[in-house]
Design an enzyme around this catalytic site. Structure first.
Site, PDB file in Angstrom:
ATOM      1  N   LYS A   1       0.918  -7.521  -3.239  1.00  0.00           N
ATOM      2  CA  LYS A   1       0.160  -8.709  -2.841  1.00  0.00           C
ATOM      3  C   LYS A   1       1.094  -9.798  -2.334  1.00  0.00           C
ATOM      4  CE  LYS A   1      -3.994  -8.371  -5.755  1.00  0.00           C
ATOM      5  NZ  LYS A   1      -4.797  -9.062  -6.783  1.00  0.00           N
TER       6      LYS A   1
ATOM      7  N   LYS B   1      -9.599   5.460   0.039  1.00  0.00           N
ATOM      8  CA  LYS B   1     -10.586   5.120  -0.978  1.00  0.00           C
ATOM      9  C   LYS B   1     -11.488   3.993  -0.452  1.00  0.00           C
ATOM     10  CE  LYS B   1     -10.107   2.946  -5.181  1.00  0.00           C
ATOM     11  NZ  LYS B   1      -9.571   2.607  -6.483  1.00  0.00           N
TER      12      LYS B   1
ATOM     13  N   LYS C   1     -12.779  -2.849  -0.839  1.00  0.00           N
ATOM     14  CA  LYS C   1     -13.112  -4.103  -0.157  1.00  0.00           C
ATOM     15  C   LYS C   1     -11.979  -4.529   0.776  1.00  0.00           C
ATOM     16  CE  LYS C   1     -11.692  -6.437  -4.278  1.00  0.00           C
ATOM     17  NZ  LYS C   1     -12.173  -6.170  -5.586  1.00  0.00           N
TER      18      LYS C   1
END
Ligand code: AMP
Ligand code: TRP
Length: 335
Positions: free
Chosen positions: A113, A195, A198
């Site tokens: 991140k 996968k 979002k």
């Protein structure tokens, strides 16, 4: 016999999708009777990356309504919003003061991140300590999460162990990670090697959102990527990943066996029929959820009451635990 204590957290990030439902929430709902459950909407985790305040508030209420609509029953489980229970922030601070910085720098989610952002917030680094507190405040035995969270649960155990060794054995219960059983991994419809996530919500045709209208669901499945063949079968062959994903979704929503699923499509005239069949099964599962969601959202006062009730139940456990932590760490308790 006492029931195992389960804690799981879910971020109010919007775009709640079929993968979240089939891979996580459906299992939570099914196990409500066998366990003591805490389900937490982790709004304080959400603000470790920039959020629009108006949107965050909307998404938090929406997620509460989605979870209730999926079947989380407030008579059986404690469903609450993290920031409603102050003990979470306090516990995080106390645990910060026994957690070596190096442990946090090793977290792969932080590395991922923070690499994607120009300015990295302190909260993002500290995120797993807040998470460790979430779990250990309730002495949870089991944490049902995805593979990506495994490292955070291992860190939780390390922090718990370090606290216990330093202050009082066994003050914290060390939790176990519970990965979802196979078959619950839903892949993207546009690209069945990724996968469903979002993070790809900007790609059209990737996600099936839980609140999508039937028309939209049918359209998404009709465009699902398959292969150039025509054989409807379960397979590990990457070439057949699209068909395999459609069948897995069908099995998960209908709760049929693989054999029954294949029998249902024995007369299909190619992938078109398979796609429509899977879409209809998904629509059948999601329609009552969407209807219940709309009812809940039409009565915000009742939704807020449900959240207040959950927070009260959570505080009854978390407040004494954090007070006890302060006491054994040598803080003077207010009289
Ligand atoms: P996330 O949306 O990544 O925060 O995930 C919330 C929960 O949903 C976690 O328990 C994940 O393991 C689960 N989950 C997310 N995406 C999928 C997927 N495509 N298939 C199965 N489970 C998923
Ligand atoms: N970090 C988790 C995620 O992104 C969410 C979370 C926060 C959580 N606190 C938790 C999960 C406690 C399990 C237990 O999915």
């Amino acid at each position: 016999m006492t029931k195992p204590i389960v804690f799981s957290g879910i971020q109010p990030s919007g775009d709640f999708h079929l993968g979240n439902y089939l891979g996580a929430v459906k299992n939570w709902v099914a196990r409500q009777d066998d366990k003591t459950n805490y389900f937490c909407i982790v709004d304080m985790h959400a603000i470790t990356v920039p959020q629009d305040p108006v949107q965050l508030r909307i998404k938090t209420r929406e997620l509460a309504a989605i979870l209730l609509a999926c079947g989380i029953d407030p008579d059986k489980s404690t469903l609450f919003i993290q920031s409603h229970v102050r003990a979470h922030a306090e516990c995080c601070w106390l645990l910060n003061c026994i957690t070596p910085l190096g442990w946090l720098h090793r977290m792969t989610q932080f590395k991922d991140k923070s690499n994607r952002q120009e300015s990295v917030l302190t909260g993002l680094l500290d995120y797993p300590v807040l998470q460790a507190g979430d779990i250990m405040l309730y002495d949870a035995n089991e944490v049902p999460v995805g593979e990506d969270q495994k490292q955070h649960i291992e860190l939780t155990r390390d922090i718990g162990q370090s606290f216990n060794a330093r202050y009082e054995e066994p003050f914290f219960t060390l939790p176990k990670v519970m990965l979802p059983e196979t078959g619950a991994r839903v892949m993207g419809l546009d690209n069945p090697t990724n996968k469903m996530s979002k993070s790809f919500s900007h790609i059209r045709g990737h996600l099936v959102k839980l609140l999508d209208e039937p028309k939209e669901i049918l359209r998404s499945f009709k465009k699902a990527q398959t292969d150039s063949g025509n054989e409807i079968m379960f397979s590990d062959d990457p070439e057949k990943a699209g068909v395999n994903n459609l069948l897995d979704i069908y099995v998960a929503v209908t709760e049929k066996s693989k054999e029954e699923a294949l029998a249902d499509f024995a007369n299909a005239r190619g992938y078109g029929d398979l796609k429509v069949g899977v879409a209809n099964a998904v629509i059948e599962t999601l329609t009552p959820i969407r209807e219940r969601y709309n009812e809940l959202m039409s009565d915000p006062a009742e939704l807020d009451r449900q959240m207040a009730r959950g927070a009260e139940q959570a505080r009854a456990v978390a407040d004494p635990k954090v007070t006890h932590m302060k006491e054994i760490m040598g803080l003077v308790l207010p009289s």
